[in-house]
Scaffold this active site. Structure first.
Site, PDB file in Angstrom:
ATOM      1  N   CYS A  22     -11.962-125.416  88.323  1.00  0.00           N
ATOM      2  CA  CYS A  22     -12.588-126.808  88.418  1.00  0.00           C
ATOM      3  C   CYS A  22     -13.335-126.937  87.274  1.00  0.00           C
ATOM      4  CB  CYS A  22     -13.195-127.174  89.595  1.00  0.00           C
ATOM      5  SG  CYS A  22     -14.762-126.021  89.775  1.00  0.00           S
ATOM      6  N   THR A  23     -14.221-127.841  87.136  1.00  0.00           N
ATOM      7  CA  THR A  23     -15.197-128.008  85.909  1.00  0.00           C
ATOM      8  C   THR A  23     -16.393-127.331  86.043  1.00  0.00           C
ATOM      9  OG1 THR A  23     -14.450-130.397  86.279  1.00  0.00           O
ATOM     10  CG2 THR A  23     -16.437-130.001  84.807  1.00  0.00           C
ATOM     11  N   GLY A  24     -17.210-127.229  86.927  1.00  0.00           N
ATOM     12  CA  GLY A  24     -18.693-126.385  86.838  1.00  0.00           C
ATOM     13  C   GLY A  24     -18.328-125.151  87.339  1.00  0.00           C
ATOM     14  N   ASN A  25     -17.488-124.774  88.285  1.00  0.00           N
ATOM     15  CA  ASN A  25     -17.407-123.564  89.143  1.00  0.00           C
ATOM     16  C   ASN A  25     -18.562-123.479  89.800  1.00  0.00           C
ATOM     17  OD1 ASN A  25     -17.424-119.941  88.416  1.00  0.00           O
ATOM     18  ND2 ASN A  25     -16.119-120.982  89.845  1.00  0.00           N
ATOM     19  N   THR A  26     -18.955-124.689  90.605  1.00  0.00           N
ATOM     20  CA  THR A  26     -20.231-124.531  91.525  1.00  0.00           C
ATOM     21  C   THR A  26     -19.703-125.078  93.051  1.00  0.00           C
ATOM     22  OG1 THR A  26     -21.175-126.557  90.802  1.00  0.00           O
ATOM     23  CG2 THR A  26     -21.754-124.169  89.892  1.00  0.00           C
ATOM     24  N   CYS A  27     -18.484-126.094  93.012  1.00  0.00           N
ATOM     25  CA  CYS A  27     -18.139-126.611  94.172  1.00  0.00           C
ATOM     26  C   CYS A  27     -16.735-126.249  94.576  1.00  0.00           C
ATOM     27  CB  CYS A  27     -18.277-128.058  93.887  1.00  0.00           C
ATOM     28  SG  CYS A  27     -19.821-128.829  93.310  1.00  0.00           S
ATOM     29  N   ARG A  28     -15.995-127.080  93.891  1.00  0.00           N
ATOM     30  CA  ARG A  28     -14.348-126.776  94.482  1.00  0.00           C
ATOM     31  C   ARG A  28     -13.985-125.499  94.150  1.00  0.00           C
ATOM     32  NH1 ARG A  28     -12.459-131.929  91.036  1.00  0.00           N
ATOM     33  NH2 ARG A  28     -13.873-130.971  89.698  1.00  0.00           N
ATOM     34  N   ASP A 135     -13.964-134.304  92.912  1.00  0.00           N
ATOM     35  CA  ASP A 135     -15.128-133.513  92.507  1.00  0.00           C
ATOM     36  C   ASP A 135     -16.403-134.000  93.557  1.00  0.00           C
ATOM     37  OD1 ASP A 135     -17.253-131.979  91.600  1.00  0.00           O
ATOM     38  OD2 ASP A 135     -17.083-132.492  89.362  1.00  0.00           O
TER      39      ASP A 135
END
Length: 168
Positions: A22-28, A135
């Site tokens: 994903c983008t930040g590797n903190t959620c999805r 996101d």
């Protein structure tokens, strides 16, 4: 299964490596990694390794607070998660790279992974037809629940599609 800290290292015990991006590797992607790990463990697929990374991730950030809570609601623990950026080494490590949106596909392709990247929802919706997973970063907890449910559904389709080749 190895954890994401070991992804990219040679591991003779695994024969198939799946990377969620994903983008930040903190959620999805951390939620996807945890969902997939549990689904694969339930099948006894100890030869499959699962990891996650982000195209814009900082190194070492924890999972988002809402991601922690939503995962815990489903019996998953993200407290040990530490974000990491997508690198050519992690792209090379993976056999399949499952992403959340079109910008993630472009980033993986730039790192040489064009032949092994797909939207995580392609396995559910059809190749090239997968819708992005929105996101939830910065949104309320309900947005994380929606993302979690979409990921769980999409990863169940991934598991079903891979089962003929990964079943022990």
């Amino acid at each position: 299964m190895t954890d994401q800290a070991n992804a990219g290292a040679t591991n003779d015990a695994t024969t198939f490596n799946i990377l969620f991006v994903c983008t930040g590797n903190t959620c999805r992607s951390p939620m996807a990694e945890a969902i997939a790990r549990r689904m694969f463990e339930e099948r006894g697929w100890t030869h499959v390794s699962v990891a996650s990374a982000g195209i814009g991730a900082a190194t070492g950030a924890p999972a988002a607070e809402h991601a922690l809570r939503v995962a815990a609601e489903h019996g998953l623990d993200l407290t040990g998660h530490a974000s990491r950026p997508l690198t050519p080494d992690t792209v090379a490590w993976a056999d399949v790279i499952l992403v959340m949106g079109p910008s993630h596909i472009a980033a993986v392709c730039e790192m040489g992974g064009a032949d092994k990247v797909a939207m995580v929802t392609d396995f559910r919706d059809g190749e090239g037809l997968g819708a992005p997973i929105a996101d939830p970063f910065g949104a309320d907890e309900e947005a994380y629940r929606v993302a979690y449910d979409e990921l769980e559904d999409a990863i169940a389709a991934v598991r079903s599609r891979l089962e003929p080749i990964l079943s022990p």
